[in-house]
Design a protein around this motif. Structure first.
Motif, PDB file in Angstrom:
ATOM      1  N   ILE A 149       0.845  -1.196   0.000  1.00 14.05           N
ATOM      2  CA  ILE A 149       0.000   0.000   0.000  1.00 14.05           C
ATOM      3  C   ILE A 149       0.881   1.247   0.000  1.00 14.05           C
ATOM      4  O   ILE A 149       1.832   1.361   0.766  1.00 14.05           O
ATOM      5  CB  ILE A 149      -0.925  -0.001   1.236  1.00 14.05           C
ATOM      6  CG1 ILE A 149      -1.924  -1.168   1.155  1.00 14.05           C
ATOM      7  CG2 ILE A 149      -1.666   1.324   1.366  1.00 14.05           C
ATOM      8  CD1 ILE A 149      -2.736  -1.363   2.409  1.00 14.05           C
ATOM      9  N   GLY A 150       0.567   2.190  -0.895  1.00 12.84           N
ATOM     10  CA  GLY A 150       1.300   3.445  -0.945  1.00 12.84           C
ATOM     11  C   GLY A 150       2.665   3.365  -1.592  1.00 12.84           C
ATOM     12  O   GLY A 150       3.458   4.303  -1.464  1.00 12.84           O
ATOM     13  N   GLU A 151       2.970   2.271  -2.310  1.00 18.30           N
ATOM     14  CA  GLU A 151       4.297   2.136  -2.927  1.00 18.30           C
ATOM     15  C   GLU A 151       4.543   3.241  -3.954  1.00 18.30           C
ATOM     16  O   GLU A 151       5.636   3.805  -4.037  1.00 18.30           O
ATOM     17  CB  GLU A 151       4.428   0.775  -3.601  1.00 18.30           C
ATOM     18  CG  GLU A 151       5.788   0.562  -4.268  1.00 18.30           C
ATOM     19  CD  GLU A 151       5.834  -0.725  -5.076  1.00 18.30           C
ATOM     20  OE1 GLU A 151       6.755  -1.533  -4.852  1.00 18.30           O
ATOM     21  OE2 GLU A 151       4.950  -0.915  -5.931  1.00 18.30           O
ATOM     22  N   GLN A 152       3.530   3.581  -4.752  1.00 15.42           N
ATOM     23  CA  GLN A 152       3.691   4.621  -5.770  1.00 15.42           C
ATOM     24  C   GLN A 152       3.686   6.009  -5.142  1.00 15.42           C
ATOM     25  O   GLN A 152       4.554   6.836  -5.427  1.00 15.42           O
ATOM     26  CB  GLN A 152       2.586   4.513  -6.817  1.00 15.42           C
ATOM     27  CG  GLN A 152       2.736   5.486  -7.980  1.00 15.42           C
ATOM     28  CD  GLN A 152       1.664   5.293  -9.040  1.00 15.42           C
ATOM     29  OE1 GLN A 152       0.759   4.469  -8.881  1.00 15.42           O
ATOM     30  NE2 GLN A 152       1.753   6.031 -10.125  1.00 15.42           N
ATOM     31  N   ILE A 153       2.714   6.248  -4.265  1.00 11.43           N
ATOM     32  CA  ILE A 153       2.662   7.516  -3.531  1.00 11.43           C
ATOM     33  C   ILE A 153       1.801   7.330  -2.299  1.00 11.43           C
ATOM     34  O   ILE A 153       0.782   6.632  -2.342  1.00 11.43           O
ATOM     35  CB  ILE A 153       2.111   8.666  -4.418  1.00 11.43           C
ATOM     36  CG1 ILE A 153       2.200  10.007  -3.676  1.00 11.43           C
ATOM     37  CG2 ILE A 153       0.693   8.384  -4.882  1.00 11.43           C
ATOM     38  CD1 ILE A 153       1.894  11.211  -4.552  1.00 11.43           C
ATOM     39  N   ALA A 154       2.242   7.926  -1.196  1.00 11.20           N
ATOM     40  CA  ALA A 154       1.506   7.806   0.059  1.00 11.20           C
ATOM     41  C   ALA A 154       0.561   8.986   0.225  1.00 11.20           C
ATOM     42  O   ALA A 154       0.808  10.086  -0.276  1.00 11.20           O
ATOM     43  CB  ALA A 154       2.473   7.739   1.242  1.00 11.20           C
ATOM     44  N   SER A 155      -0.522   8.769   0.938  1.00  3.46           N
ATOM     45  CA  SER A 155      -1.483   9.829   1.209  1.00  3.46           C
ATOM     46  C   SER A 155      -0.791  11.011   1.897  1.00  3.46           C
ATOM     47  O   SER A 155      -0.027  10.830   2.852  1.00  3.46           O
ATOM     48  CB  SER A 155      -2.603   9.292   2.104  1.00  3.46           C
ATOM     49  OG  SER A 155      -3.505  10.321   2.465  1.00  3.46           O
ATOM     50  N   GLY A 156      -1.046  12.216   1.381  1.00  2.00           N
ATOM     51  CA  GLY A 156      -0.453  13.418   1.954  1.00  2.00           C
ATOM     52  C   GLY A 156       0.839  13.856   1.313  1.00  2.00           C
ATOM     53  O   GLY A 156       1.300  14.978   1.535  1.00  2.00           O
ATOM     54  N   ASN A 157       1.450  12.990   0.489  1.00  2.39           N
ATOM     55  CA  ASN A 157       2.684  13.363  -0.204  1.00  2.39           C
ATOM     56  C   ASN A 157       2.380  14.205  -1.445  1.00  2.39           C
ATOM     57  O   ASN A 157       1.287  14.149  -1.996  1.00  2.39           O
ATOM     58  CB  ASN A 157       3.473  12.121  -0.618  1.00  2.39           C
ATOM     59  CG  ASN A 157       4.173  11.469   0.565  1.00  2.39           C
ATOM     60  OD1 ASN A 157       4.088  11.946   1.691  1.00  2.39           O
ATOM     61  ND2 ASN A 157       4.859  10.367   0.307  1.00  2.39           N
ATOM     62  N   VAL A 158       3.392  14.980  -1.874  1.00  7.04           N
ATOM     63  CA  VAL A 158       3.217  15.817  -3.056  1.00  7.04           C
ATOM     64  C   VAL A 158       3.087  14.930  -4.289  1.00  7.04           C
ATOM     65  O   VAL A 158       3.956  14.099  -4.576  1.00  7.04           O
ATOM     66  CB  VAL A 158       4.412  16.779  -3.238  1.00  7.04           C
ATOM     67  CG1 VAL A 158       4.252  17.564  -4.539  1.00  7.04           C
ATOM     68  CG2 VAL A 158       4.498  17.744  -2.061  1.00  7.04           C
ATOM     69  N   ALA A 159       1.987  15.113  -5.009  1.00  4.48           N
ATOM     70  CA  ALA A 159       1.778  14.363  -6.254  1.00  4.48           C
ATOM     71  C   ALA A 159       2.436  15.090  -7.416  1.00  4.48           C
ATOM     72  O   ALA A 159       3.176  14.497  -8.200  1.00  4.48           O
ATOM     73  CB  ALA A 159       0.284  14.174  -6.512  1.00  4.48           C
ATOM     74  N   LEU A 160       2.185  16.398  -7.521  1.00  2.97           N
ATOM     75  CA  LEU A 160       2.797  17.226  -8.564  1.00  2.97           C
ATOM     76  C   LEU A 160       3.127  18.596  -7.974  1.00  2.97           C
ATOM     77  O   LEU A 160       2.324  19.164  -7.227  1.00  2.97           O
ATOM     78  CB  LEU A 160       1.864  17.395  -9.773  1.00  2.97           C
ATOM     79  CG  LEU A 160       1.587  16.146 -10.621  1.00  2.97           C
ATOM     80  CD1 LEU A 160       0.558  16.463 -11.701  1.00  2.97           C
ATOM     81  CD2 LEU A 160       2.864  15.619 -11.250  1.00  2.97           C
ATOM     82  N   GLU A 161       4.296  19.098  -8.300  1.00  2.00           N
ATOM     83  CA  GLU A 161       4.747  20.392  -7.770  1.00  2.00           C
ATOM     84  C   GLU A 161       4.103  21.559  -8.523  1.00  2.00           C
ATOM     85  O   GLU A 161       3.765  21.449  -9.710  1.00  2.00           O
ATOM     86  CB  GLU A 161       6.271  20.510  -7.903  1.00  2.00           C
ATOM     87  CG  GLU A 161       7.059  19.498  -7.101  1.00  2.00           C
ATOM     88  CD  GLU A 161       7.242  19.924  -5.650  1.00  2.00           C
ATOM     89  OE1 GLU A 161       6.727  21.005  -5.287  1.00  2.00           O
ATOM     90  OE2 GLU A 161       7.890  19.177  -4.903  1.00  2.00           O
ATOM     91  N   LYS A 162       3.948  22.673  -7.812  1.00  4.55           N
ATOM     92  CA  LYS A 162       3.535  23.919  -8.440  1.00  4.55           C
ATOM     93  C   LYS A 162       4.500  24.243  -9.582  1.00  4.55           C
ATOM     94  O   LYS A 162       5.709  24.074  -9.456  1.00  4.55           O
ATOM     95  CB  LYS A 162       3.561  25.041  -7.399  1.00  4.55           C
ATOM     96  CG  LYS A 162       3.264  26.420  -7.942  1.00  4.55           C
ATOM     97  CD  LYS A 162       3.358  27.458  -6.822  1.00  4.55           C
ATOM     98  CE  LYS A 162       3.111  28.869  -7.349  1.00  4.55           C
ATOM     99  NZ  LYS A 162       3.191  29.883  -6.267  1.00  4.55           N
ATOM    100  N   GLY A 163       3.967  24.676 -10.717  1.00  5.02           N
ATOM    101  CA  GLY A 163       4.798  24.989 -11.866  1.00  5.02           C
ATOM    102  C   GLY A 163       4.918  23.841 -12.857  1.00  5.02           C
ATOM    103  O   GLY A 163       5.534  23.989 -13.911  1.00  5.02           O
ATOM    104  N   THR A 164       4.321  22.679 -12.528  1.00  4.12           N
ATOM    105  CA  THR A 164       4.366  21.535 -13.443  1.00  4.12           C
ATOM    106  C   THR A 164       3.463  21.776 -14.643  1.00  4.12           C
ATOM    107  O   THR A 164       2.322  22.221 -14.495  1.00  4.12           O
ATOM    108  CB  THR A 164       3.909  20.250 -12.726  1.00  4.12           C
ATOM    109  OG1 THR A 164       4.769  20.002 -11.611  1.00  4.12           O
ATOM    110  CG2 THR A 164       3.937  19.048 -13.667  1.00  4.12           C
TER     111      THR A 164
END
Length: 202
Positions: free
Chosen positions: A139-154
């Motif tokens: 669970i959460g191997e790709q991305i964990a809840s609360g982590n940045v998915a995409l940065e501002k400026g993307t």
């Protein structure tokens, strides 16, 4: 005697022109767009994942999910496809056929790929015992809840849009695209297609 008359406007360098533009640019405007319309726009704020991805223990292979025991033979009691929601509980010595992306039962400790096992009616035969956690994405191997998915400026290309959709987003805040106007001045300029004329000198 004929000659062209040009305006004598002091010239500046390209660097100076850019500096003037940057000093006078208005503050960027933002808007909230549906994901499909946000393509090729720039994110105006960082986006945080609202969920774990994957949100469950996920099989990375087509194969069999096993509840391990000492023997190399397992009884296959069913199958789990991607998207299935019905829970299956295994006891030691049992297995289920499973497909890539499907949820691994909580009672299974490993997944063996379909190519390396022998299936005989309701029995699955292994050559050797698998390692605990084999072919199981936590669970959460790709991305964990609360982590940045995409940065501002993307810049939101198709892949970024698909990623946000997989996390459950339906809209995002982006910068509105600037509107650029070109003002051309000078009495030596004419509309395209207009014949050029010569002016007499004074």
């Amino acid at each position: 005697m004929y000659f062209w008359i040009f305006n004598t406007v002091p010239m500046i360098s390209v660097q100076e022109a850019f500096a003037i533009l940057q000093a006078n640019l208005p503050l960027p405007q933002t808007a909230v767009y549906p994901l499909v319309q946000a393509r090729k726009h720039v994110l105006a704020e960082s986006v945080y994942s609202p969920i774990n991805m994957p949100p469950f223990r996920q099989s990375s292979m087509d194969g069999y999910a096993l509840c391990l025991h000492e023997s190399l033979a397992y009884e296959c009691i069913g199958e789990v496809k991607a998207g299935d929601e019905h829970p299956i509980t295994l006891v030691p010595g049992q297995a289920v056929k499973i497909f890539t992306g499907a949820a691994v039962p909580d009672s299974a400790q490993a997944v063996v790929q379909i190519e390396i096992v022998k299936r005989m009616e309701s029995t699955v035969q292994l050559d050797k015992q698998p390692v605990i956690g084999m072919n199981v994405r936590p669970i959460g191997e790709q991305i964990a809840s609360g982590n940045v998915a995409l940065e501002k400026g993307t810049v939101l290309h198709a892949a970024a849009i698909g990623f946000l959709a997989s996390l459950g987003f339906t809209s995002v805040k982006v910068y509105s695209k600037p509107k650029v106007g070109i003002v051309v001045t000078g009495n030596e300029l004419v509309q395209p297609g207009t014949p050029l004329t010569l002016r007499k000198s004074l």
